[in-house]
Design a protein around this motif. Structure first.
Motif, PDB file in Angstrom:
ATOM      1  N   GLN A  80       0.865  -1.146  -0.087  1.00 48.95           N
ATOM      2  CA  GLN A  80       0.080  -0.152   0.117  1.00 48.95           C
ATOM      3  C   GLN A  80       0.942   1.534  -0.091  1.00 48.95           C
ATOM      4  OE1 GLN A  80      -3.438   1.036   0.897  1.00 48.95           O
ATOM      5  NE2 GLN A  80      -3.803  -0.847  -0.214  1.00 48.95           N
TER       6      GLN A  80
ATOM      7  N   ASP B  26     -10.564   1.712  -6.524  1.00 51.59           N
ATOM      8  CA  ASP B  26      -9.163   1.437  -5.885  1.00 51.59           C
ATOM      9  C   ASP B  26      -9.152   1.724  -4.338  1.00 51.59           C
ATOM     10  OD1 ASP B  26      -6.381   1.746  -5.310  1.00 51.59           O
ATOM     11  OD2 ASP B  26      -6.205   2.519  -7.347  1.00 51.59           O
ATOM     12  N   ASP B  27      -8.583   0.672  -3.900  1.00 45.64           N
ATOM     13  CA  ASP B  27      -8.621   0.740  -2.216  1.00 45.64           C
ATOM     14  C   ASP B  27      -7.848   1.487  -1.613  1.00 45.64           C
ATOM     15  OD1 ASP B  27      -6.067  -1.711  -1.363  1.00 45.64           O
ATOM     16  OD2 ASP B  27      -6.528  -0.779  -3.362  1.00 45.64           O
ATOM     17  N   ASN B  28      -6.762   2.289  -2.637  1.00 48.73           N
ATOM     18  CA  ASN B  28      -5.838   3.286  -1.984  1.00 48.73           C
ATOM     19  C   ASN B  28      -6.455   4.629  -2.431  1.00 48.73           C
ATOM     20  OD1 ASN B  28      -3.581   5.133  -1.948  1.00 48.73           O
ATOM     21  ND2 ASN B  28      -2.498   3.295  -1.821  1.00 48.73           N
ATOM     22  N   ARG B  32      -7.132   6.797  -5.582  1.00 42.75           N
ATOM     23  CA  ARG B  32      -8.671   7.389  -5.793  1.00 42.75           C
ATOM     24  C   ARG B  32      -8.603   8.945  -6.277  1.00 42.75           C
ATOM     25  NH1 ARG B  32     -10.268   4.202  -1.931  1.00 42.75           N
ATOM     26  NH2 ARG B  32     -11.093   5.844  -0.415  1.00 42.75           N
ATOM     27  N   GLU B  50     -14.269   2.269  -3.124  1.00 42.36           N
ATOM     28  CA  GLU B  50     -12.908   1.893  -2.521  1.00 42.36           C
ATOM     29  C   GLU B  50     -13.107   0.495  -2.723  1.00 42.36           C
ATOM     30  OE1 GLU B  50     -13.621   3.392   1.492  1.00 42.36           O
ATOM     31  OE2 GLU B  50     -15.122   1.755   2.085  1.00 42.36           O
ATOM     32  N   ASN B  51     -13.796  -0.529  -2.860  1.00 40.70           N
ATOM     33  CA  ASN B  51     -13.603  -1.877  -3.356  1.00 40.70           C
ATOM     34  C   ASN B  51     -14.498  -2.576  -4.387  1.00 40.70           C
ATOM     35  OD1 ASN B  51     -16.257  -2.715  -1.738  1.00 40.70           O
ATOM     36  ND2 ASN B  51     -15.043  -1.897   0.088  1.00 40.70           N
ATOM     37  N   THR B  81     -10.459   0.103 -12.873  1.00 40.08           N
ATOM     38  CA  THR B  81     -10.322  -0.503 -11.501  1.00 40.08           C
ATOM     39  C   THR B  81      -8.738  -0.925 -11.267  1.00 40.08           C
ATOM     40  OG1 THR B  81     -10.789  -2.486 -10.104  1.00 40.08           O
ATOM     41  CG2 THR B  81     -10.946  -2.797 -12.561  1.00 40.08           C
ATOM     42  N   MET B  85      -6.690  -5.562  -5.125  1.00 42.42           N
ATOM     43  CA  MET B  85      -7.477  -5.156  -4.084  1.00 42.42           C
ATOM     44  C   MET B  85      -7.900  -6.241  -2.998  1.00 42.42           C
ATOM     45  SD  MET B  85     -10.221  -2.371  -5.917  1.00 42.42           S
ATOM     46  CE  MET B  85     -11.049  -3.633  -6.998  1.00 42.42           C
ATOM     47  N   THR B  89     -10.580  -9.001  -6.413  1.00 40.59           N
ATOM     48  CA  THR B  89      -9.589  -8.205  -7.043  1.00 40.59           C
ATOM     49  C   THR B  89     -10.123  -7.313  -8.216  1.00 40.59           C
ATOM     50  OG1 THR B  89      -9.138 -10.040  -8.535  1.00 40.59           O
ATOM     51  CG2 THR B  89      -7.879  -9.973  -6.528  1.00 40.59           C
TER      52      THR B  89
END
Lengths: 145, 152
Positions: A80, B26-28, B32, B50-51, B81, B85, B89
């Motif tokens: 991350q 995006d989970d980051n 994002r 976020e997911n 995407t 994640m 994924t």
């Protein structure tokens, strides 16, 4: 200092950050994205990066304190941080993350702890540098530049 | 080509002077924000998720949703995407989109910080429009838009 001197100071400082490897071209990309519709864009992204990185560094410290270290978790957190540092152009932080992941792969706790320390140092350095950069930009703006 | 399919296609929509609506997943949080700005700078309307699960819900493809209903998701013209994640994924999300009757025509772009040929091929074979290497630049988004304009 007048506008001309402030501008030179800002230019010199920015150049030094690139020369010393603190920032890479991705930071330029971010600056190019900033426009009148969002004049604080770079500052906002960098601020998010500071918050998120601090969180991740804290998580990593916790991960490595465990009796039985979950290297998958450690790797996920480093991944991350590698991603966000790469996205803002924080090159030295990104490189520290790459080394860190190698030690994760080897399940080497000593190596990971050393890397975490290095990561903390690099993060701290780039944070100071960027804060100084923003201060200089602010000074220039206030002086009418 | 009838009116509805041309207006839902990227090209058709651009010809009508409409802003494409992109769903960015995006989970980051930093990524994002950046991808949102990149897309907005290219005159896109952007919704972020976020997911994968949130993305599917937005598209009306969630487990407890009735897929036949008109949802805000049906107005999405592009999905972009991240690959890596937690949980679902980007590849899993791509598969779900391509499996759905409502959404399978929507182009899906996969982003990843890792340049792994097997990963890239897997996504392209599953129907991904494009694979983009992170960190994204303005020129990548420009290239994407050009590609979508020439898509039949």
């Amino acid at each position: 200092m007048d506008v001309v001197q402030l501008k030179k100071q800002l230019g010199d400082y920015t150049r030094s950050l690139f020369n010393e490897g603190f920032l890479d071209d991705q930071f330029n990309q971010l600056q190019q994205l900033q426009d009148e519709s969002n004049p604080e864009f770079v500052a906002e992204v960098v601020s998010l990066f500071f918050q998120d990185s601090q969180r991740l560094v804290n998580e990593l410290a916790k991960d490595l304190e465990q009796q039985s270290v979950d290297f998958k978790k450690v790797d996920a957190h480093v991944h991350q941080l590698k991603g966000s540092s790469s996205s803002i152009g924080a090159q030295r932080v990104q490189k520290a993350c790459i080394s860190f992941r190698n030690y994760c792969d080897e399940q080497n706790i000593e190596g990971c702890l050393k890397c975490l320390q290095q990561l903390k140092n690099e993060y701290s350095l780039v944070k100071n540098k960027l804060e100084t950069l923003f201060k200089l930009e602010q000074q220039l703006l206030e002086a009418g530049g | 080509m009838d009116a509805t399919s041309s207006s839902s296609s990227w090209k058709g929509m651009m010809e009508q002077g409409n802003e494409p609506h992109v769903l960015a997943v995006d989970d980051n949080i930093i990524d994002r924000k950046i991808v949102e700005k990149l897309l907005k700078n290219s005159s896109c309307k952007v919704t972020t998720a976020e997911n994968g699960l949130r993305a599917l819900e937005y598209l009306g493809l969630g487990d407890d949703q009735d897929n036949s209903l008109e949802t805000s998701g049906s107005k999405v013209n592009l999905i972009i995407t991240d690959y890596c994640m937690p949980g679902m994924t980007g590849y899993d999300l791509l598969k779900k989109v391509k499996e759905s009757n409502a959404m399978k025509e929507v182009p899906v772009v996969i982003m990843s910080s890792e340049n792994i040929p097997t990963r890239i091929n897997k996504c392209l074979e599953e129907g991904a429009q494009m694979f983009m290497l992170k960190p994204l630049k303005q020129s990548d988004v420009k290239k994407l838009r050009c590609q979508l304009m020439t898509r039949s």
